[in-house]
Design a protein around this motif. Structure first.
Motif, short mmCIF file in Angstrom:
data_model
loop_
_atom_site.label_atom_id
_atom_site.label_comp_id
_atom_site.label_asym_id
_atom_site.label_seq_id
_atom_site.Cartn_x
_atom_site.Cartn_y
_atom_site.Cartn_z
N ASP A 206 0.79 -1.26 -0.08
CA ASP A 206 -0.01 -0.04 -0.05
C ASP A 206 0.93 1.19 -0.14
O ASP A 206 0.60 2.24 -0.51
CB ASP A 206 -0.89 -0.03 1.21
CG ASP A 206 -1.87 -1.00 0.93
OD1 ASP A 206 -2.09 -1.57 -0.05
OD2 ASP A 206 -2.47 -1.39 2.21
N LEU A 207 1.98 1.23 0.78
CA LEU A 207 2.92 2.52 0.73
C LEU A 207 3.64 2.54 -0.65
O LEU A 207 3.55 3.81 -1.21
CB LEU A 207 3.93 2.31 1.78
CG LEU A 207 5.16 3.18 1.79
CD1 LEU A 207 4.42 4.66 2.39
CD2 LEU A 207 6.42 2.68 2.82
N LEU A 208 3.94 1.45 -1.12
CA LEU A 208 4.58 1.67 -2.74
C LEU A 208 3.44 2.50 -3.67
O LEU A 208 3.83 3.03 -4.36
CB LEU A 208 4.98 0.26 -3.11
CG LEU A 208 6.10 -0.18 -2.25
CD1 LEU A 208 6.61 -1.63 -3.00
CD2 LEU A 208 7.35 0.69 -2.16
N ARG A 209 2.33 1.85 -3.50
CA ARG A 209 1.02 2.45 -4.43
C ARG A 209 0.97 4.02 -4.19
O ARG A 209 0.46 4.63 -5.10
CB ARG A 209 -0.17 1.71 -4.17
CG ARG A 209 -0.28 0.28 -4.41
CD ARG A 209 -1.45 -0.43 -4.21
NE ARG A 209 -1.68 -1.80 -4.73
CZ ARG A 209 -1.55 -2.90 -4.18
NH1 ARG A 209 -1.39 -2.66 -2.79
NH2 ARG A 209 -1.55 -3.91 -4.74
N ARG A 210 1.21 4.51 -2.99
CA ARG A 210 1.03 5.72 -2.72
C ARG A 210 2.26 6.92 -2.80
O ARG A 210 2.28 7.97 -2.42
CB ARG A 210 0.21 6.07 -1.54
CG ARG A 210 0.80 5.64 -0.31
CD ARG A 210 0.00 5.77 0.99
NE ARG A 210 0.48 5.56 2.32
CZ ARG A 210 1.33 6.16 2.98
NH1 ARG A 210 1.90 7.19 2.79
NH2 ARG A 210 1.66 5.60 4.42
N THR A 211 3.39 5.93 -3.27
CA THR A 211 4.63 6.74 -3.23
C THR A 211 5.02 7.28 -4.93
O THR A 211 4.63 6.26 -5.87
CB THR A 211 5.90 5.83 -2.93
OG1 THR A 211 5.70 5.43 -1.58
CG2 THR A 211 7.12 6.38 -3.22
N GLY A 212 5.42 8.23 -4.87
CA GLY A 212 5.87 9.07 -6.38
C GLY A 212 7.24 8.49 -6.63
O GLY A 212 8.22 8.60 -5.89
N PHE A 213 7.65 7.81 -7.56
CA PHE A 213 9.13 7.16 -8.12
C PHE A 213 9.37 7.95 -9.08
O PHE A 213 9.06 7.81 -10.30
CB PHE A 213 8.94 5.59 -8.15
CG PHE A 213 8.71 4.91 -6.98
CD1 PHE A 213 9.60 4.61 -5.73
CD2 PHE A 213 7.40 4.36 -6.91
CE1 PHE A 213 9.23 4.01 -4.71
CE2 PHE A 213 7.08 3.59 -6.01
CZ PHE A 213 8.01 3.44 -4.67
N ASP A 214 10.56 8.71 -8.97
CA ASP A 214 11.21 9.53 -9.90
C ASP A 214 12.69 9.08 -10.23
O ASP A 214 13.24 8.59 -9.34
CB ASP A 214 11.21 11.00 -9.50
CG ASP A 214 11.65 11.95 -10.64
OD1 ASP A 214 11.29 11.87 -11.84
OD2 ASP A 214 12.82 12.57 -10.43
N GLY A 215 12.95 9.26 -11.54
CA GLY A 215 14.50 8.69 -11.98
C GLY A 215 14.36 7.28 -12.63
O GLY A 215 13.56 7.23 -13.74
N SER A 216 15.26 6.47 -12.08
CA SER A 216 15.16 4.86 -12.50
C SER A 216 13.64 4.52 -12.69
O SER A 216 12.99 4.67 -11.86
CB SER A 216 16.00 4.11 -11.93
OG SER A 216 15.93 2.84 -12.24
N ARG A 217 13.55 3.57 -13.57
CA ARG A 217 12.13 2.89 -13.85
C ARG A 217 12.34 1.26 -13.63
O ARG A 217 11.42 0.65 -13.55
CB ARG A 217 11.55 2.97 -15.39
CG ARG A 217 11.72 4.61 -15.81
CD ARG A 217 11.12 5.45 -14.79
NE ARG A 217 9.98 5.37 -14.25
CZ ARG A 217 9.33 5.70 -13.09
NH1 ARG A 217 9.94 6.67 -12.34
NH2 ARG A 217 8.05 5.63 -12.79
N GLN A 218 13.54 0.68 -13.44
CA GLN A 218 13.95 -0.57 -12.97
C GLN A 218 13.64 -0.60 -11.52
O GLN A 218 13.88 0.13 -10.69
CB GLN A 218 15.22 -0.96 -13.31
CG GLN A 218 15.61 -0.71 -14.90
CD GLN A 218 16.87 -1.40 -15.06
OE1 GLN A 218 17.91 -1.46 -14.22
NE2 GLN A 218 17.01 -1.75 -16.48
#
Length: 251
Positions: A64-76
Motif C-alpha cells: 500500500d505504501l508503494l502504491r502511494r509513493t511517487g518514484f522519479d528517476g530510474s524505472r527499473q
C-alpha cells in the motif's frame, strides 16, 4: 535507492549490505508509514525493494505504501524478499504491482533468513541465527552484481501450490491470524515505550505506562522481539522461545 521495511532486522541487514555493494543508499520505509504522508522519492540507480514475506506475499502495508509513493528517476525495480522458507507466488503479484507503479519489474529474489515469527514458529538461538545470516552474504553479493549489470533476477517457476499459498492462504492468514488480541505484557514491563515507538502501524499506545494493542497489527514481531525486558508474550505460543533480532549488522 534501496527502500526497505523491517520488523526484526533481517530486511534491514539485507538492504544495508546491498547498499554497500551497490554504493547506494538504504532508506527505511517505517517513517513514511508512520507519517501517513505520500512520499516522493528519486533514484538514478535501480529501485530495490527489500522486505519480509508475510504469508507468501510482501506485507500488505508495504504494498500500500508503494502504491502511494511517487518514484522519479530510474524505472527499473528489483525485489528482495526475506523469508523463513520460500516466497510462494509473490513474483507474479509483484510484476503486476510494478505495472501499477509505472516501473519495470526486474525480478524477485527470495532470501531465506532465520525464522522470526515467534507468534507461530520456532525461533533459532543466536549461534544458529548467525550461521544462517552469514550463509546469505554470497547470495546478496550475487544479487548486487545482477543489479549493477542491469540483468534481471533469474525467474523461479511458480508451481500450483505456490499460487495456493499466495492467493488463497494469504488472505485467510491475514483474516484469521494477523490479530493483536493475544499480545499481553507481564509485570516485568519497565514502561520504556520502545514497543510503541517501533510499531509501524501505530497499533500500540501506553496506558498507565504499559502497552495496549489497538487492533492494527501487521505481525512484524518488532514489539515482542525488541522488548528490552522480554515482557511481551503472544498467548502461549511465545512462551519459552528466544526473542529474535538479526544478530549481524551490515558494515
Amino acid at each position: 535507492m534501496i527502500f526497505y521495511l523491517t520488523g526484526t532486522g533481517n530486511s534491514r541487514w539485507a538492504a544495508q549490505l546491498l547498499a554497500d555493494h551497490l554504493h547506494d543508499t538504504a532508506e527505511n520505509a517505517a517513517p513514511f508509514l508512520k507519517s501517513g504522508l505520500n512520499p516522493s522519492l528519486h533514484s538514478d540507480l535501480p529501485w530495490v525493494f527489500v522486505c519480509p514475506t508475510y504469508g507468501w506475499q510482501i506485507p500488505h502495508i508495504f504494498a500500500d505504501l508503494l502504491r502511494r509513493t511517487g518514484f522519479d528517476g530510474s524505472r527499473q525495480a528489483y525485489f528482495v524478499l526475506t523469508c523463513g522458507g520460500d516466497i510462494g507466488a509473490a513474483a507474479p503479484r509483484l510484476k503486476k504491482l510494478c505495472g501499477e507503479l509505472g516501473l519495470e519489474y526486474r525480478g524477485a529474489l527470495g532470501l531465506v533468513m532465520p525464522e522470526n515469527y515467534v507468534a507461530m514458529f520456532a525461533v533459532p538461538e543466536k549461534d544458529e541465527a548467525i550461521r544462517i545470516v552469514t550463509a546469505r552474504t554470497g547470495q546478496i553479493s550475487a544479487a548486487a552484481e545482477h543489479i549493477a549489470a542491469g540483468a534481471p533476477f533469474k525467474a523461479v517457476p511458480v508451481k500450483f501450490i505456490d499460487r495456493v499459498y499466495s492467493d488463497i492462504v494469504n488472505p485467510v492468514f491475514y483474516k484469521c491470524f494477523v490479530k493483536d488480541s493475544r499480545f499481553y505484557v507481564k509485570d516485568s514491563c519497565i514502561g520504556c515505550g520502545k514497543c510503541a515507538r517501533e510499531c509501524p502501524t501505530h497499533s500500540i499506545s501506553l496506558e498507565n505506562g504499559h502497552p495496549v494493542w489497538g487492533g492494527h497489527c501487521t505481525h512484524c514481531m518488532a514489539c515482542i522481539c525488541d522488548c528490552p525486558a522480554a515482557a511481551i508474550e503472544y498467548g502461549r505460543a511465545s512462551l519459552g522461545k528466544p526473542r529474535y533480532h538479526c544478530p549481524i549488522e551490515a558494515e
